[in-house]
Design a protein around this motif. Sequence first.
Motif, PDB file in Angstrom:
ATOM      1  N   GLU A 144       0.794  -1.219   0.000  1.00  0.00           N
ATOM      2  CA  GLU A 144       0.000   0.000   0.000  1.00  0.00           C
ATOM      3  C   GLU A 144       0.834   1.281   0.000  1.00  0.00           C
ATOM      4  N   HIS A 145       2.041   1.225   0.563  1.00  0.00           N
ATOM      5  CA  HIS A 145       2.869   2.434   0.624  1.00  0.00           C
ATOM      6  C   HIS A 145       3.806   2.567  -0.561  1.00  0.00           C
ATOM      7  N   HIS A 146       3.685   1.672  -1.516  1.00  0.00           N
ATOM      8  CA  HIS A 146       4.457   1.780  -2.750  1.00  0.00           C
ATOM      9  C   HIS A 146       3.508   2.229  -3.856  1.00  0.00           C
ATOM     10  N   THR A 147       4.075   2.869  -4.885  1.00  0.00           N
ATOM     11  CA  THR A 147       3.219   3.274  -5.993  1.00  0.00           C
ATOM     12  C   THR A 147       2.855   2.049  -6.828  1.00  0.00           C
ATOM     13  N   VAL A 148       1.892   2.244  -7.715  1.00  0.00           N
ATOM     14  CA  VAL A 148       1.476   1.161  -8.600  1.00  0.00           C
ATOM     15  C   VAL A 148       2.680   0.664  -9.399  1.00  0.00           C
ATOM     16  N   PHE A 149       3.447   1.599  -9.941  1.00  0.00           N
ATOM     17  CA  PHE A 149       4.634   1.221 -10.700  1.00  0.00           C
ATOM     18  C   PHE A 149       5.593   0.402  -9.835  1.00  0.00           C
ATOM     19  N   GLN A 150       5.834   0.879  -8.626  1.00  0.00           N
ATOM     20  CA  GLN A 150       6.786   0.174  -7.750  1.00  0.00           C
ATOM     21  C   GLN A 150       6.299  -1.216  -7.358  1.00  0.00           C
ATOM     22  N   ASN A 151       4.985  -1.370  -7.227  1.00  0.00           N
ATOM     23  CA  ASN A 151       4.451  -2.699  -6.952  1.00  0.00           C
ATOM     24  C   ASN A 151       4.804  -3.660  -8.074  1.00  0.00           C
ATOM     25  N   LEU A 152       4.632  -3.206  -9.301  1.00  0.00           N
ATOM     26  CA  LEU A 152       4.944  -4.079 -10.436  1.00  0.00           C
ATOM     27  C   LEU A 152       6.447  -4.317 -10.523  1.00  0.00           C
ATOM     28  N   GLU A 153       7.218  -3.258 -10.235  1.00  0.00           N
ATOM     29  CA  GLU A 153       8.671  -3.376 -10.254  1.00  0.00           C
ATOM     30  C   GLU A 153       9.140  -4.420  -9.241  1.00  0.00           C
ATOM     31  N   LEU A 154       8.546  -4.384  -8.045  1.00  0.00           N
ATOM     32  CA  LEU A 154       8.919  -5.364  -7.022  1.00  0.00           C
ATOM     33  C   LEU A 154       8.645  -6.784  -7.491  1.00  0.00           C
ATOM     34  N   ALA A 155       7.561  -6.920  -8.255  1.00  0.00           N
ATOM     35  CA  ALA A 155       7.153  -8.258  -8.658  1.00  0.00           C
ATOM     36  C   ALA A 155       7.900  -8.752  -9.891  1.00  0.00           C
ATOM     37  N   ALA A 156       8.702  -7.885 -10.517  1.00  0.00           N
ATOM     38  CA  ALA A 156       9.367  -8.276 -11.763  1.00  0.00           C
ATOM     39  C   ALA A 156      10.236  -9.508 -11.564  1.00  0.00           C
ATOM     40  N   ALA A 157      10.221 -10.375 -12.574  1.00  0.00           N
ATOM     41  CA  ALA A 157      11.083 -11.553 -12.532  1.00  0.00           C
ATOM     42  C   ALA A 157      12.531 -11.095 -12.697  1.00  0.00           C
ATOM     43  N   GLY A 158      13.477 -11.984 -12.429  1.00  0.00           N
ATOM     44  CA  GLY A 158      14.880 -11.629 -12.605  1.00  0.00           C
ATOM     45  C   GLY A 158      15.629 -11.706 -11.296  1.00  0.00           C
ATOM     46  N   GLU A 159      16.891 -11.239 -11.343  1.00  0.00           N
ATOM     47  CA  GLU A 159      17.770 -11.319 -10.180  1.00  0.00           C
ATOM     48  C   GLU A 159      17.179 -10.559  -8.999  1.00  0.00           C
ATOM     49  N   LYS A 160      17.063 -11.238  -7.878  1.00  0.00           N
ATOM     50  CA  LYS A 160      16.467 -10.578  -6.718  1.00  0.00           C
ATOM     51  C   LYS A 160      17.422 -10.480  -5.547  1.00  0.00           C
ATOM     52  N   SER A 161      18.717 -10.604  -5.817  1.00  0.00           N
ATOM     53  CA  SER A 161      19.692 -10.510  -4.735  1.00  0.00           C
ATOM     54  C   SER A 161      19.855  -9.059  -4.301  1.00  0.00           C
ATOM     55  N   VAL A 162      20.404  -8.876  -3.112  1.00  0.00           N
ATOM     56  CA  VAL A 162      20.621  -7.537  -2.575  1.00  0.00           C
ATOM     57  C   VAL A 162      21.465  -6.709  -3.544  1.00  0.00           C
ATOM     58  N   TRP A 163      22.558  -7.298  -4.036  1.00  0.00           N
ATOM     59  CA  TRP A 163      23.480  -6.529  -4.872  1.00  0.00           C
ATOM     60  C   TRP A 163      22.840  -6.117  -6.180  1.00  0.00           C
ATOM     61  N   ALA A 164      22.089  -7.045  -6.769  1.00  0.00           N
ATOM     62  CA  ALA A 164      21.460  -6.721  -8.048  1.00  0.00           C
ATOM     63  C   ALA A 164      20.485  -5.565  -7.884  1.00  0.00           C
ATOM     64  N   THR A 165      19.670  -5.609  -6.841  1.00  0.00           N
ATOM     65  CA  THR A 165      18.675  -4.550  -6.690  1.00  0.00           C
ATOM     66  C   THR A 165      19.307  -3.248  -6.205  1.00  0.00           C
ATOM     67  N   LEU A 166      20.459  -3.375  -5.537  1.00  0.00           N
ATOM     68  CA  LEU A 166      21.120  -2.164  -5.049  1.00  0.00           C
ATOM     69  C   LEU A 166      21.804  -1.416  -6.189  1.00  0.00           C
ATOM     70  N   LEU A 167      22.404  -2.174  -7.096  1.00  0.00           N
ATOM     71  CA  LEU A 167      23.254  -1.538  -8.098  1.00  0.00           C
ATOM     72  C   LEU A 167      22.593  -1.357  -9.452  1.00  0.00           C
TER      73      LEU A 167
END
Lengths: 275, 374
Positions: A123-146
């Motif tokens: 609820e505290h994320h935007t619609v875009f960010q919700n979809l972004e969070l759900a995107a397939a692909g690398e989900k490691s800390v480093w990948a999402t950080l960089l």
Amino acid sequence: MNAATAIRNGWQKVFGTGARSERPPAIDTSHGPILYLEDITVSFDGFKALNALTLYIDAGELRCIIGPNGAGKTTMMDVITGKTRPDCGSAWFGQTTDLLAMTEPEIAQAGIGRKFQKPTVFEHHTVFQNLELAAAGEKSVWATLLKPLSATQRELVDSVLETIRLQDTRSMLAGALSHGQKQWLEIGMLLMQDPQLLLVDEPVAGMTPQEVERTAELLLSLAGKHSVVVVEHDMAFVRSIAKKVTVLHEGHVLAEGTIDEMQSHPRVVEVYLGE
Amino acid sequence: MRSNTLFSVLLGDRGTKIFFAVLLITTAIAPLLHLAMPEGSALHLSSYTMTLIGKYMTYALLAIAVDLVWGYCGILSLGHAAFFALGGYAMGMYLMRQIGPRGVYGHPVLPDFMVFLNWTELPWFWYGFDMFWFAALMVMFVPGVLAFAFGWLAFRSRVTGVYLSIITQALTYALMLAFFRNNMGFGGNNGLTDFKEILGFDMHSSATRIALFVASAVALALGYIACKYIAHSRAGRVIQAVRDAESRTRFIGYRVESYKLWIFAFSAVLAGIAGALYVPQVGIINPSEFQPINSIEIVIWVAVGGRGTLYGAVAGAVLVNYAKTYFTAAMPEFWLYALGAMFVFVTLFLPRGVVGLGDRFLKKPERVAEAVPA
Ligand SMILES: Nc1ncnc2c1ncn2[C@@H]1O[C@H](COP(=O)(O)OP(=O)(O)O)[C@@H](O)[C@H]1O
Ligand SMILES: [Mg+2]
């Protein structure tokens, strides 16, 4: 050699680095069905919520499952997604993937997406960010950080936004959406993972008639590309989307066919409409 | 491209702009007023006041470290006073070894308290602290590794919420008891003090004070930028998702435990750096820095300022500590009551803290989304 592998696996677990296969393995649907449930029995303290349930879903099919309250519809979805272990029976995803040998996240990773009855968007994320969070692909800390979202993933977000018709709300907080919009957003989050099989539990409960209509259009547009299983009570809604309907009763399949066949089926009328 | 986005992120929100403007002006003006204005002048900034501001800046750095784990990731750590103190002790050990033969007992290597305990050799864990680079490394390494090991155990066993707060508090308390013991080798309840030089410069000279002041400002700015970068990366969105709906985040494929672990360890490193800058400015580090109440105070700074904004944490740290400085001088016995009252008031009436209040009066809605109550 073995020790090295063990260390690497442990390392990846903690540090979340290293390559992981991004694509789930291909699901073999060469014989037609994408989902095989055979003789599934689940009992809770002796009560059989599912009783030797046998059900096949074809690849690309849109199937509706109906049945009175307590018929075992939600329990069936729990079995498919690994949330509940059956006492006996078998569950296969395609020809080669044994669902009963997999954990919940593994099943999700393999391409089965589930929408729960209650919408659970961030609820505290935007619609875009919700979809972004759900995107397939690398989900490691480093990948999402960089790494920001790749161009292809961005395009996918845009196309999903279009499919669920929420383009205009892309930078709104999800908490500010209407109930119906939240349900669509959650379906969109499932679509971001590009699942082959989508399980949707009572999608139109609590929706306005206009929202129900748009949901029907949405689910119809998904069939073909994905296999979709919809559990629903609303008969008008079922009529508007389903070619094939399965009626569950007391944990097993009572009848299967078109909605018209079902509505004139004597046993179905007895258990369902005589409720 | 990336630095561009970071730049726009930093300039994109008003609180951050104000924070950097105030920090820049303070850092430029304070040393000037201290040096250029004659002692008697009304504009003269005493070395006491300058050190006080420097101390507030290290507190502000500590506060953003806590805001990162609590405001963004939902981990209510009551262990950050310990990470702060450990960074402080690492710096204190370096400063002790800088004293060399100039101690009261004049031993060429051993600090006074060891001579006093009739020790004849330096304990192994004091080795290397005569070198600044080594101490600087330990300032980050010790809190970071402790947080990592602790987080590894806690997060992997899915310890969350108030249970996590309690065990972080217990960790702090255990460290306090340990550091109080004389034979631990950290000076017992007197701690480490009587520092003389840092990097060969006299600790008490104006130039050194100014250098420490500027170093604190730079550390605060860099820490802020790092936290802001993390918060606005995809990883930042993931940790906020963990805060709001942990199991849902796990379900969509994120290793929630490793996100928590990295954020917690990074935040501990920041707290350690803050502690290392604090100690040379106040001139002492002792086990009272590990007091449980200290961790709670940090959390109150962040709550008062406003969680999850970073600049709110800075504002809270400065405001509450200014109040504390005032209270402990005027009526010391009331400070804890005032602190408690402040916390209750903020919890009840200002859920988004002082900066939330500011926003309500000042803000034209930046985006549709933020105008809608969540
Ligand atoms: N965890 C559980 N423990 C005990 N009984 C359960 C549990 N889950 C479901 N049941 C029972 O199993 C039956 C089937 O439930 P469910 O699958 O939720 O039905 P439906 O979704 O078709 O309404 C119901 O009678 C329900 O009370
Ligand atoms: Mg149900």
